[in-house]
Design a protein around this motif. Sequence first.
Motif, PDB file in Angstrom:
ATOM      1  N   SER A   8      36.915   8.970 -20.005  1.00 21.94           N
ATOM      2  CA  SER A   8      36.638   7.659 -20.054  1.00 21.94           C
ATOM      3  C   SER A   8      35.655   7.035 -20.667  1.00 21.94           C
ATOM      4  O   SER A   8      34.594   7.503 -20.884  1.00 21.94           O
ATOM      5  CB  SER A   8      36.097   7.468 -18.381  1.00 21.94           C
ATOM      6  N   SER A  10      32.543   4.987 -20.836  1.00 25.91           N
ATOM      7  CA  SER A  10      31.717   4.530 -20.006  1.00 25.91           C
ATOM      8  C   SER A  10      31.175   3.069 -19.926  1.00 25.91           C
ATOM      9  O   SER A  10      30.754   2.688 -19.117  1.00 25.91           O
ATOM     10  CB  SER A  10      30.331   5.647 -19.748  1.00 25.91           C
ATOM     11  N   HIS A  13      34.061   1.128 -18.135  1.00 22.64           N
ATOM     12  CA  HIS A  13      34.709   1.992 -16.971  1.00 22.64           C
ATOM     13  C   HIS A  13      34.033   2.058 -15.818  1.00 22.64           C
ATOM     14  O   HIS A  13      32.885   2.524 -15.509  1.00 22.64           O
ATOM     15  CB  HIS A  13      35.103   3.354 -17.277  1.00 22.64           C
ATOM     16  N   HIS A  15      33.702   2.287 -11.516  1.00 24.51           N
ATOM     17  CA  HIS A  15      34.099   2.732 -10.152  1.00 24.51           C
ATOM     18  C   HIS A  15      34.074   1.671  -9.146  1.00 24.51           C
ATOM     19  O   HIS A  15      32.938   1.004  -8.888  1.00 24.51           O
ATOM     20  CB  HIS A  15      33.632   3.860  -9.599  1.00 24.51           C
TER      21      HIS A  15
END
Length: 231
Positions: A8, A10, A13, A15
């Motif tokens: 991924s 970063s 990306h 969460h």
Amino acid sequence: MANVPLASLSLTHVHYDPNDPISYFCAWLALVPQGLCVVYATLIWSTREIEILLMFGGQLACEALNFALKRILKEERPKQMHGKGYGMPSSHAQFVSFFSISSMLFMLFRHVPKKPTPSHTPLSMAARILLSGLALASAGLVAWSRTYLNYHTQKQVFVGIWAGAASAILWFIFTTIVRQIGLLFWVLDQPIARLFRMRDLVVEEDLCQSGWEKWEAKKATASEAVGKKTR
């Protein structure tokens, strides 16, 4: 290729909890630093203002400081976070803190607009104070979102805020000295600065209004020339 594990990026990306609208909103707030970098680049290229370039230089130095502090302090992120990397101090909090404090210092102490003209009234001090407050509030919202998403503890966010604020104040003092001793004027007179048409007008001018007044003057001149031809 089907058996190669994917990674991924970063940079973008984030969460978040898809069942929580606030978490979704915070995920968008996480993109504010990237958005501000685009704003920096756009304004530097379109206006060629040295003040904006100086501020961006300070922003990058602040990021370098954050990079060093994280590797010196080596404090882990909250256990709920699945991401990698150290969490002390929060880079997002430090980034937006530097930006908001720098913007506030510019609007309240460095920006000295010219006197009002019949076609333009510069921003009042009250308006600049209001804009500074909005910048600080927005930075606070981004910083808060980092704890809501469990990317950082409150302590990591607070340290990031203070590191960004201290960096902004020190950078403002440094650039003020550079201006006062004439070094900035010397830099602007160098071939590379002249090649890229760098200038220092935003300190006292509203660039949008300045361009508009030139356009109005050009139209008036053109109308006058047309009037003479038709006589």
